[in-house]
Design an enzyme around this catalytic site. Structure first.
Site, short mmCIF file in Angstrom:
data_model
loop_
_atom_site.label_atom_id
_atom_site.label_comp_id
_atom_site.label_asym_id
_atom_site.label_seq_id
_atom_site.Cartn_x
_atom_site.Cartn_y
_atom_site.Cartn_z
N TYR A 148 -32.25 -3.78 6.03
CA TYR A 148 -31.62 -4.87 6.78
C TYR A 148 -31.41 -6.10 5.88
O TYR A 148 -30.32 -6.68 5.84
CB TYR A 148 -32.49 -5.25 7.97
CG TYR A 148 -31.89 -6.34 8.83
CD1 TYR A 148 -30.87 -6.06 9.74
CD2 TYR A 148 -32.35 -7.65 8.74
CE1 TYR A 148 -30.32 -7.05 10.52
CE2 TYR A 148 -31.80 -8.66 9.52
CZ TYR A 148 -30.79 -8.35 10.41
OH TYR A 148 -30.23 -9.34 11.18
N SER A 183 -27.89 -13.65 7.72
CA SER A 183 -29.19 -13.79 8.38
C SER A 183 -30.13 -14.58 7.48
O SER A 183 -29.93 -14.66 6.26
CB SER A 183 -29.79 -12.41 8.66
OG SER A 183 -31.14 -12.50 9.07
#
Length: 590
Positions: free
Chosen positions: A473, A460
């Site tokens: 995350y 990501s």
């Protein structure tokens, strides 16, 4: 004739003219015969790791070519001409399988001499198939060089030049006296084993040499002087009706892969497998050679062609991923679903999994609606035992994947002190652990198969974007980024590319299902709706990420930031990390 029951080998002598050839037979003599032919400076021991993989199904035969091992020795250059070696091959084939044609697996100069044999008139009545490893037809190679130089584009000139550079050692080998002296002084078994193991990325113990190695390495040099110059200066038009399978080593130090590009001019029934391996594949890839040989035999006998052999066909128009197997986790929605559709449209067979089996089945139905093939499974990627069992089931049912896409993941937001340890661990277990589990279960099988492949790991933009409220995350995705870097380095020698995909702001259902720690259920629902709407307004959809994944595989791109903001942030973090940290400390996004 003698039989060694301990090693299940029957030894015999086959005469070819004035030469006696030492022949070794394994397996059931009533089964189809597979004849294995070695090159320089080897003996029949080249095949020690291949024979056991074939002998349970076939009558396997190896022999020492003239001037090697226990066969008659000679110091006459003329005795090593390809015509003489081809006559030896036919003598052995007729002796060990007089009633039906033999299948052949040959390597290096063994392959070169079998090329000579299969291009003889009537060879198809005596040879049922020929699997060639790292040994070209010298006439074809010479004609390939002439065809390229007749159209002197930069590429057409460079290909023969690179082949010439790769083959420069042969001129030394043809020098009278000097190579014999050099190998006589320095050609010890230990040095040769170390050199071959380095060139082929295999332990020295896998390099099997015969007791006569020191003689073979010098006596066998005459094969170069007997054949190289005559064949390359005056190539003949030589064709064959024998079905031929080329095993082309991408890292071959002697023969460049491009040298085989014109083989269909002379071989109507041709298969080609390009393998990320070095020259001595019988030492480094015995399972691959045995499997490829058996697959061709079975297919010629009428069995359906397996995926690997279909992919090796050279006589049909192909889509980019025809006959390739793609395994995708998190394939029930979003990026996973669109990636499955993108690869299926380009010919791939898809295996997709999701924690939600109904969603996975829906994706499979969408693939089928576009005339693709997909198989749906339920899978919790965070459970290592479950992933291991899933990989075993998939490989047994569909084969080893060519492309693995570790896409499954979850979203999480909230301050670090508001995030319970169990929630932090859950994010790591799924986002990082799911990637690690997938790579361990499927990647090991891909590496063992030896055909290379691609592993795509979904990281990501968060991996290189420190920000408040995303400690769990961002940590998980940053770990995926570094894990992929490490895995890429480890698998480079196996021909397996690792691609790290880093999406930015992409509208998928992960936003609507993100856990916001420290909030009431009502506030969490409001946050989910707010950010889902913001991501929707961004108008960057999962199909665009899927296109980037396909492009990364086709173009072999290692790190792919997806979306403009991801690319910009990636460069900022590389060249101005202090600026990134400065804004992270002052801007709160959640």
């Amino acid at each position: 004739m003698t039989t060694d029951m301990d090693s299940a080998v029957t030894e015999r002598i086959v005469r070819s003219g004035e030469f006696e050839l030492a022949v070794y037979e394994y397996g059931d003599p009533a089964a189809p015969t597979v004849l294995l032919v070695h090159g320089w400076p080897d003996t029949h021991h080249l095949w020690d790791r291949v024979v056991p993989l074939l002998a349970d199904r076939f009558h396997v035969v190896t022999y020492d070519t003239r001037g090697h091992g226990a066969s008659t020795r000679t110091r006459r250059t003329a005795d090593f001409r390809l015509e003489e070696l081809a006559a030896d091959f036919f003598a052995v084939a007729d002796a060990v399988s007089p009633d039906r044609p033999v299948h052949v697996l040959a390597h290096d100069w063994g392959s070169v001499q079998v090329w000579e044999a299969v291009c003889e008139p009537g060879a198809a009545e005596r040879v049922a198939s020929f699997t060639s490893v790292s040994g070209p037809n010298l006439d074809h190679l010479a004609k390939w060089v002439r065809a390229r130089l007749a159209r002197p584009t930069p590429r057409n000139v460079w290909q023969p030049v690179s082949q010439l550079l790769s083959s420069a050692y042969t001129f030394f080998f043809m020098t009278p006296g000097l190579p014999r002296a050099a190998f006589g002084a320095f050609g010890t078994e230990e040095r040769w084993q170390r050199a071959v193991s380095l060139m082929n990325d295999t332990p020295p113990a896998n390099v099997k040499l015969g007791a006569t190695f020191r003689q073979d390495i010098v006596d066998g040099l005459l094969i170069y002087r007997a054949n190289i110059v005559p064949r390359l200066l005056a190539p003949r038009e030589r064709s064959t009706d024998v079905p031929v399978q080329l095993i082309v080593a991408g890292r071959d130090v002697a023969v460049r892969p491009a040298g085989y590009d014109d083989e269909r001019r002379w071989v109507p029934r041709l298969w080609r497998r390009d393998v990320p391996a070095g020259h001595w594949m019988p030492f480094s890839h015995p399972e691959l050679l045995a499997t490829a040989t058996a697959e061709l035999i079975d297919t010629l006998d009428g069995a359906p062609a397996p995926r690997g052999l279909r992919r090796a066909e050279t006589d049909r128009t192909r889509r980019p991923f025809d006959d390739q197997l793609v395994v995708i986790t998190g394939g029930g929605s979003g990026i996973g679903r669109e990636t499955a559709l993108a690869f299926a449209r380009l010919g791939a067979e898809i295996v997709l999994s999701d924690i939600n089996l109904d969603a996975a089945k829906e994706t499979a139905e969408l693939v089928a609606a576009e005339h693709g093939v997909a198989h749906a499974y339920r899978l919790d990627v965070g459970d290592e035992a479950e992933v291991t069992a899933h990989a075993a089931e998939v490989i047994a049912a569909h084969g080893v994947p060519d492309i693995l896409i570790n896409n499954a993941g979850i979203g999480q937001a909230g301050g670090f002190f508001d995030t319970p340890s169990a929630e932090f661990d859950r994010v790591l277990r799924i986002n990082l652990g799911g990637v690690v589990n997938g790579c361990r279960a499927f990647g090991a099988a891909m590496a063992e198969r030896g055909l290379g492949g691609h592993i795509v790991n979904l990281s990501s933009m968060a991996a290189f974007s420190p920000q408040q409220g995303f400690s769990a995350y961002s940590t998980s995705k940053s770990a995926v980024f570094m894990f992929s870097d490490c895995l890429r380095a480890e698998l480079a020698g196996r021909g397996i590319s690792v691609h790290t995909i880093c999406p930015g702001i992409v509208h998928t259902n992960i936003v609507a299902t993100t856990t916001f720690s420290g909030l009431s259920a009502e506030d969490e629902k409001a946050k989910q709706a707010k950010y889902d709407n913001l991501y929707r307004m961004r108008r960057y959809t999962p199909d665009k990420v899927a296109d980037q994944i396909v492009r990364a595989v086709r173009e072999d791109r290692s790190i792919v930031p997806v979306t403009p903001e991801a690319r910009l942030q990636y460069q900022f973090n590389r060249f101005a990390p202090a600026v990134v940290r400065f804004f992270a400390a002052r801007v709160k996004l959640t």
